[in-house]
Motif scaffolding. Sequence first.
Motif, short mmCIF file in Angstrom:
data_model
loop_
_atom_site.label_atom_id
_atom_site.label_comp_id
_atom_site.label_asym_id
_atom_site.label_seq_id
_atom_site.Cartn_x
_atom_site.Cartn_y
_atom_site.Cartn_z
N HIS B 14 0.76 -1.45 0.20
CA HIS B 14 0.21 -0.07 -0.28
C HIS B 14 0.45 1.18 -0.31
CE1 HIS B 14 -4.00 -0.85 0.59
NE2 HIS B 14 -3.87 -1.69 0.88
N LYS B 15 0.39 2.32 -0.37
CA LYS B 15 0.68 3.56 -0.79
C LYS B 15 1.42 3.51 0.78
CE LYS B 15 0.61 8.24 -1.65
NZ LYS B 15 -0.59 9.03 -2.01
N VAL B 17 3.14 2.69 3.09
CA VAL B 17 3.71 2.01 4.45
C VAL B 17 5.21 1.65 4.18
CG1 VAL B 17 3.61 -0.37 5.32
CG2 VAL B 17 1.01 0.92 4.35
N PHE B 68 -9.45 -1.96 17.38
CA PHE B 68 -8.51 -1.38 16.23
C PHE B 68 -8.51 -0.28 17.55
CE2 PHE B 68 -7.05 -1.83 12.33
CZ PHE B 68 -6.52 -1.39 12.16
N ARG B 70 -5.76 3.35 16.22
CA ARG B 70 -4.55 3.80 15.62
C ARG B 70 -3.80 5.09 16.57
NH1 ARG B 70 -8.50 4.59 10.06
NH2 ARG B 70 -7.22 5.90 9.07
N ARG B 72 -2.18 8.30 15.54
CA ARG B 72 -1.07 9.48 14.11
C ARG B 72 -0.64 10.20 14.76
NH1 ARG B 72 -4.35 10.46 9.44
NH2 ARG B 72 -2.98 11.79 8.74
N GLU B 77 1.53 7.33 10.39
CA GLU B 77 0.37 6.44 11.74
C GLU B 77 0.37 5.10 11.76
OE1 GLU B 77 -3.46 7.86 10.16
OE2 GLU B 77 -4.49 6.11 11.43
N MET B 79 -1.31 1.93 12.56
CA MET B 79 -2.86 0.68 13.09
C MET B 79 -1.61 -0.38 14.51
SD MET B 79 -3.61 2.07 9.60
CE MET B 79 -2.32 2.60 8.64
N ALA B 81 -3.81 -4.02 14.45
CA ALA B 81 -5.10 -5.02 14.86
C ALA B 81 -5.20 -5.83 15.51
CB ALA B 81 -5.47 -5.34 13.40
N LEU B 88 -1.69 -7.13 15.20
CA LEU B 88 -0.06 -6.64 13.66
C LEU B 88 -0.39 -5.25 13.34
CD1 LEU B 88 -0.16 -7.39 10.53
CD2 LEU B 88 -2.85 -6.56 10.37
N VAL B 90 0.60 -2.17 11.92
CA VAL B 90 1.50 -1.48 10.01
C VAL B 90 1.63 -0.10 10.45
CG1 VAL B 90 0.62 -0.89 7.86
CG2 VAL B 90 -0.82 -2.70 9.40
N GLN B 92 2.56 3.85 8.39
CA GLN B 92 1.89 4.01 7.72
C GLN B 92 2.04 5.77 7.10
OE1 GLN B 92 -1.91 5.44 5.99
NE2 GLN B 92 -1.52 4.23 4.09
N PRO B 94 1.20 9.34 6.07
CA PRO B 94 -0.45 9.38 5.22
C PRO B 94 0.16 10.42 4.34
CG PRO B 94 -0.36 10.00 7.32
CD PRO B 94 0.90 8.81 7.28
N CYS B 95 0.83 11.28 4.40
CA CYS B 95 1.26 12.79 3.60
C CYS B 95 1.83 12.71 2.57
CB CYS B 95 2.43 13.75 4.93
SG CYS B 95 1.82 13.45 6.63
#
Lengths: 909, 96
Positions: B14-15, B17, B68, B70, B72, B77, B79, B81, B88, B90, B92, B94-95
């Motif tokens: 994903h973008k 990550v 979940f 999150r 930020r 960010e 995340m 789970a 899990l 992750v 990322q 986001p900007c």
Amino acid sequence: MAPKQKQKKKSSRGKKSPKPILAASEDMEPVNMESMGHPEIYPLVLTTKTQEIFNCRIDEDVTDEQPYKLINKVDIFEDLRNRAAVSDFHPVKKIVQEYPGNELLLVYDKDFKYGLNFYLIGTEEGKENYLNPPEVPEEQEEYKEHIPEDVYVYKPPVSKPWVSLGSEKEIEEESVMESTKQITYMISQKRSEFGAPVKFSDQNASSVKDAYIECTAYPDKNFTLKQLEKDVGMQVIPQIKDTSTQTEWTYPKNATTQYYPREFSEEEKETLKQSKPLVDFLNNASISVEIALQQNEIMNTFTDDWKYLAEEEGTFGDKTDTHLKEYQSFTDLHSPTEKMITCVSWHPTIYGLIAVSVAVRLSFEDRVYFSGKLLLQPSLILFWSFSDPIHPQLMLESPDDIFCFKFCPSDPNIIAGGCINGQIVLWDITAHADRIENIKAGDSRSKKATLKPMFLLEPESNTEALYIRHCAVSSIESGHKKVITDIHWLSDTFEINRMGSVFENRSGICCQLVTCSADCTICFWDIRPQKPLTPQTTEKKKEESIEIPFDVPSTFLHLDLSWKPLSKIRLSKGETSLDYCPTRISLNEDHLLYKTEDKTLTQSKIVKTGEMNPYHNLESGMANLLKPIDDFCTKFFVGTEDGEVIYTDWKMKKDSETGRLMPKKPVSIHTIHDGTVHTVQRSPFYNDIILTVGGWNMAIWKEGVMTGPLLQSCCAPKMYTSGHWSLTRPGVFYIGREDGYIDIWDLLEKTHEPAQSQNICITMITYIKPWIFSAKQQFIAIADYYGTLRILEIPWTLSRPSTNEMTSVNHYFEREVKHLEYVEQRKNIREQEKKEMELEMEKKKIISVFYRDVLFPIPLRQKTYQKSKEQMEAELKMDYESYLELEKTVLINLGLLKVTEKGSYMDVV
Amino acid sequence: MAEVEETLKRIQSHKGVIGTVVVNAEGIPIRTTLDNSTTVQYAGLLHQLTMKAKSTVRDIDPQNDLTFLRIRSKKHEIMVAPDKEYLLIVIQNPCE
């Protein structure tokens, strides 16, 4: 019944004493019931015998219905005579005798109402009443008593004499009366003193005798009370105990724990990976994770829209005002000849101090002509301060006109300048540093007392600027031969040796210079004393012992007149003798900028540690073994007089043939400008972007991109004479023109022409130098050809970068680089295309030649074709044959050719 | 095995990550795309934070559970789970 009434004595109202049997006594009064309200009733006791006699036996003769009996008086007398004292009528004998009537009434008192069983009514009236009682006898009696009140007659009060009953005493006690006589005072004053002003004054009472009478308090035994009772409240509380203790304070100790995290080994990880729960978990979790990831990709929900709406926090000043505002201007009015300003430099640390080098405004021929006169006038560097626009603060003397100078970055009191005759001049103004530091805003001229007189021999030094002689000049023979066009201090982070190799600089100060001159050489200089290589130098020194004036510091005495460059680089064009004539150089260093001076200054201050200025102890800074710095970029840009921009290396290499040190060949040379390149400057934001201005255009270069400039402007109508990057906005730079206009270029606004143009003066602008004083105040110093230095204030719009300006300009440069690469690629493609086109042309040529040769056979010309062309030839031949057949069939179909002729034609072919 | 790899690869592609970490219930990393020290740090800290968040949610309402988490921050960010046995993580950016 006629009541028997005897003469009763009314006056006897005495007590009634009922006696049952009266002793016979004639004088005894009969008792009557007067006390009961019936004076006529005389109670009697009649015995049985008497009752028989008189026939008034109880319950026989005298019954309830007829409780009375009338008895004759005579009978009673008879009874009385018969029985005398025993007779029951004896007590009432008198009444019987006095009874007027004949018959007396005797009533039986059954109820013993009057005390005895019979009673005798002694009056006629009573008898009558009894016998003929009125209707309501008792009530009537009472009623009779009330009636007298109605009948009460009102008697008005009759005044009687007052009788005292003892109340006078009470009144007397209660009334207030004066016990003593009142004292009266009469105070009189003279009439004339009425209304006179009164003057009050204070007086201490104790000072005057008898001014006051004191009643001191004293304890009197009569009035002392001994408290014998005390009221106290008590409450029960739980028991409380207070204790304190002092503990032993052991010294604190640092303790550390070292640990390493638990990890799985590879096999465990593998087994876990294949376990079903993990797979299930990942399948479940990845769904929500991917949703979250996508959410972030779609939109950033946490952006503050307000923040990105407004570009600036608050504009200081008018936003639309984009003009440079004139702040101050300085002109040296004392110089006899006309001067022009050649170089401008702001003082790195002191606010409001700017140094200007002036040179005579004469061409070379005139200089030679007037050389005698010029020798008498000193060539100066003037120090101007904002507080005084007329008198320069300091004047530095130099042997000849200075064309460029720089403040030493690590010590602003050292100034190095390049002369017109090729000498480098050094000044040391440490002694006068206080003087220029104490120049505050306001008139310092009038307040002589505040300025400390530095030199007692010159008491007027406060009013006039000091002429400060130079400390040292370089050697005339071994230095430059022509005018020094540019001078730079090398950063204090490295130093170079004669070979050009870079070593680390342990002294912490800037000690090396680089100069370029019109004699086509670039020289590196070191201001530290060189170790004497040959004993000859000492002799030379002895010869050149010149008397130095006493007030010149001896910082650079070792250099004076014997200063040789460390290394010389000749920019040669190759075999010909014409060399490149450098006018400006730009080295790859961050510390060239004065902005970052704080860091280097603090570093140098640490080195000082209370000792003398390291420039005074230059020998101590030299070390034999220095660590070489690897991978230091030794390349730099040079702008020349002919408009070329050269990118070359200063490292020398040893020529294998001659064994001499030879400079390396330049990496790239571009001829872009049409005139002298007078500005080669790196951008303050990007270390590899260089601005070059010269002739009628300007160009922006990127170090490393050898193909050409990123941006090259078209020719301007007027010649560009000076230029400088803006210090705060990455895409803005200023260019001065020869007609006194300043062009402000904004790369984000327009790249084909300047964004703004403003007229500053009437003549050519020779130097532009902006400077930042504070976040809100930025100045730009513009020097012109007539010797006037103008200070202008940069408006808010030009000094404050927009929020994304840096990235935008970065993108622009990247785009330009890509554009250049694309151009290169296109060039290659075009080359290829060109080749292909040539091949096509060749092909066509072959066809035409072949056609000629086949139809009209001519001895084949020897052509040197490549093998591939022979192949093509064969192919062409085949094509041609097929074409001929086609032609024949067409003609036959058209009927233009006969079949018979065909054979002969073919034979010919 | 292949499924696990495939899922993780899909997430990683994903973008923006930066990294992915799979942690077990004790906070020991099982699979990661970051270097060892970073992984260990993320695993330990986020495991504790997830436990705390989970217990907070359960304290407020015992029938609720954390699904979940999150976090930020300025730079990126994180995340998380959570599951009964695994976690899990992750990270990322986001900007854009």
